[in-house]
Write a protein that holds these residues in place. Structure first.
Motif, PDB file in Angstrom:
ATOM      1  N   ALA A  46       0.803  -1.225   0.000  1.00 38.74           N
ATOM      2  CA  ALA A  46       0.000   0.000   0.000  1.00 38.74           C
ATOM      3  C   ALA A  46       0.838   1.278   0.000  1.00 38.74           C
ATOM      4  O   ALA A  46       0.467   2.275  -0.629  1.00 38.74           O
ATOM      5  N   ALA A  47       1.962   1.265   0.693  1.00 42.43           N
ATOM      6  CA  ALA A  47       2.797   2.466   0.784  1.00 42.43           C
ATOM      7  C   ALA A  47       3.430   2.831  -0.559  1.00 42.43           C
ATOM      8  O   ALA A  47       3.913   3.959  -0.735  1.00 42.43           O
ATOM      9  N   ARG A  48       3.401   1.907  -1.513  1.00 44.88           N
ATOM     10  CA  ARG A  48       4.015   2.154  -2.827  1.00 44.88           C
ATOM     11  C   ARG A  48       2.964   2.366  -3.910  1.00 44.88           C
ATOM     12  O   ARG A  48       3.254   2.293  -5.102  1.00 44.88           O
ATOM     13  N   ILE A  49       1.724   2.617  -3.482  1.00 43.55           N
ATOM     14  CA  ILE A  49       0.618   2.849  -4.411  1.00 43.55           C
ATOM     15  C   ILE A  49       0.064   4.249  -4.177  1.00 43.55           C
ATOM     16  O   ILE A  49      -0.302   4.605  -3.055  1.00 43.55           O
ATOM     17  N   ARG A  50       0.003   5.051  -5.245  1.00 41.06           N
ATOM     18  CA  ARG A  50      -0.479   6.428  -5.136  1.00 41.06           C
ATOM     19  C   ARG A  50      -1.707   6.641  -6.031  1.00 41.06           C
ATOM     20  O   ARG A  50      -1.905   5.932  -7.016  1.00 41.06           O
ATOM     21  N   MET A  51      -2.496   7.665  -5.680  1.00 41.08           N
ATOM     22  CA  MET A  51      -3.674   8.046  -6.461  1.00 41.08           C
ATOM     23  C   MET A  51      -3.455   9.427  -7.061  1.00 41.08           C
ATOM     24  O   MET A  51      -3.236  10.395  -6.314  1.00 41.08           O
ATOM     25  N   PHE A  52      -3.541   9.535  -8.383  1.00 41.29           N
ATOM     26  CA  PHE A  52      -3.415  10.831  -9.050  1.00 41.29           C
ATOM     27  C   PHE A  52      -4.751  11.195  -9.675  1.00 41.29           C
ATOM     28  O   PHE A  52      -5.272  10.467 -10.521  1.00 41.29           O
ATOM     29  N   HIS A  53      -5.290  12.348  -9.268  1.00 38.71           N
ATOM     30  CA  HIS A  53      -6.580  12.804  -9.778  1.00 38.71           C
ATOM     31  C   HIS A  53      -6.351  13.652 -11.040  1.00 38.71           C
ATOM     32  O   HIS A  53      -5.918  14.793 -10.962  1.00 38.71           O
ATOM     33  N   GLY A  54      -6.611  13.059 -12.190  1.00 36.66           N
ATOM     34  CA  GLY A  54      -6.415  13.766 -13.449  1.00 36.66           C
ATOM     35  C   GLY A  54      -6.405  12.817 -14.618  1.00 36.66           C
ATOM     36  O   GLY A  54      -6.562  11.607 -14.458  1.00 36.66           O
ATOM     37  N   ASP A  55      -6.216  13.367 -15.808  1.00 39.14           N
ATOM     38  CA  ASP A  55      -6.102  12.528 -17.000  1.00 39.14           C
ATOM     39  C   ASP A  55      -4.630  12.261 -17.291  1.00 39.14           C
ATOM     40  O   ASP A  55      -3.738  12.743 -16.577  1.00 39.14           O
ATOM     41  N   LEU A  56      -4.350  11.507 -18.350  1.00 45.49           N
ATOM     42  CA  LEU A  56      -2.974  11.129 -18.647  1.00 45.49           C
ATOM     43  C   LEU A  56      -2.104  12.325 -19.037  1.00 45.49           C
ATOM     44  O   LEU A  56      -0.957  12.418 -18.574  1.00 45.49           O
ATOM     45  N   PRO A  57      -2.574  13.269 -19.875  1.00 47.80           N
ATOM     46  CA  PRO A  57      -1.737  14.433 -20.162  1.00 47.80           C
ATOM     47  C   PRO A  57      -1.369  15.220 -18.901  1.00 47.80           C
ATOM     48  O   PRO A  57      -0.228  15.688 -18.767  1.00 47.80           O
ATOM     49  N   THR A  58      -2.309  15.361 -17.980  1.00 48.84           N
ATOM     50  CA  THR A  58      -2.027  16.085 -16.746  1.00 48.84           C
ATOM     51  C   THR A  58      -1.008  15.339 -15.902  1.00 48.84           C
ATOM     52  O   THR A  58      -0.091  15.945 -15.324  1.00 48.84           O
ATOM     53  N   TYR A  59      -1.125  14.022 -15.821  1.00 53.36           N
ATOM     54  CA  TYR A  59      -0.156  13.213 -15.085  1.00 53.36           C
ATOM     55  C   TYR A  59       1.226  13.300 -15.735  1.00 53.36           C
ATOM     56  O   TYR A  59       2.247  13.431 -15.043  1.00 53.36           O
TER      57      TYR A  59
END
Length: 296
Positions: A147-160
């Motif tokens: 779990a500590a190596r899993i992140r959540m990014f709120h956005g689309d692929l270009p933004t990421y």
């Protein structure tokens, strides 16, 4: 609207950022209900078809089958196993897995099972914050040590690509794309990878067999060829459905269907890849959504 969703709605200025895990979800029994996520067909991929092929995959299958979390898969077991196999084959060349378009965590659960044994990280990317939170909590329960190596990014692929990968020179990512299936957005997503192509080892893009009403614009395969050319080298992934399979007829929810005899997904290595779009004079910022992103 339930209390949890009301609370989330008060904090929607998260576009283009990583979300912190929500401790309020840790004891929630019905994650789907808490996050107001609709289950459609209730399809579950039968991962046991591939029992005995890999001890790691068998462990992933066992964890998923033993979980009490209600979810729906939107890919075949063949796609999930092929996705796992490509990661297992190349994991020594990778530092991170990136899952774009997580929904209820079908592909994310398979990728999360690779994190600890293969020494990788996993970033979840989605325009819908509820899907991110559902998937992250599901993965935390399945693979607590990862779990500590899993992140959540709120956005689309270009933004990421712009906010994260652009500044990470040492990252070597495997990107799994099952986000928007609309032609124009898929072109934007793939085009964004041009500007950070040295950070990407390979791309697995799902739903290359998908069609439906014209309003949906489901032409993922056409977008792939628009960006990489008509003769893009790829390995087919997933299932190929025969002409008489029920899924080749429009479904009752949104009219989508699968093309018979067409691979479910494509696996594309980035080394030596030819780019037909975008033009080198273009900038990554041209492919970003309007400030703030779409409503999540």
């Amino acid at each position: 609207m339930n209390d949890y969703v009301t609370t989330v709605a008060m904090h929607q200025s998260t576009w283009g950022t990583f979300l912190d895990p929500d401790p309020a979800l840790a004891d929630v029994v019905d994650l789907r209900e808490a996050l107001s996520i609709r289950v459609y067909s209730g399809h579950r991929a039968d991962l046991k078809k591939f029992a005995g092929r890999s001890t790691v995959f068998d462990r992933v299958t066992s964890r998923i089958d033993g979980s009490a979390v209600e979810f729906e898969d939107q890919s075949s077991a063949y796609h999930y196993f092929d996705l796992f196999s490509r990661v297992e084959r190349s994991h020594r060349e990778l530092t991170r897995l990136v899952d774009v378009g997580v929904f209820m965590g079908g592909s994310s659960a398979v990728l999360a099972g690779c994190v600890e044994p293969m020494g990788l990280e996993l970033d979840l990317v989605d325009v819908n914050a509820a899907y991110l939170r559902f998937t992250h909590e599901r993965l935390r329960r399945l693979f607590p040590n990862a779990a500590a190596r899993i992140r959540m990014f709120h956005g689309d692929l270009p933004t990421y690509a712009s906010a994260v990968l652009k500044d990470e020179a040492k990252t070597h990512a495997f990107v799994h794309h099952d986000g928007s299936h609309q032609f124009e957005q898929v072109v934007k997503d793939l085009s964004a990878l041009y500007f950070i192509r040295e950070r990407v080892h390979a791309l697995a893009i799902h739903a290359t067999h998908l069609r439906g009403p014209i309003v949906h614009g489901n032409f993922v395969d056409a977008a792939v060829h628009a960006v990489f050319g008509a003769r893009v080298p790829f390995e087919p992934l997933g299932a190929r459905f025969p002409e008489d399979a029920p899924v080749t007829e429009p479904n009752r929810w949104d009219g989508n269907y699968f093309l018979a005899g067409t691979p479910e997904a494509m696996y594309i290595r980035f080394d030596g890849l030819e780019w037909r779009y975008p033009h080198p004079s273009m900038e990554l910022d041209e492919f970003l959504p309007v400030k703030g992103g779409p409503s999540a």
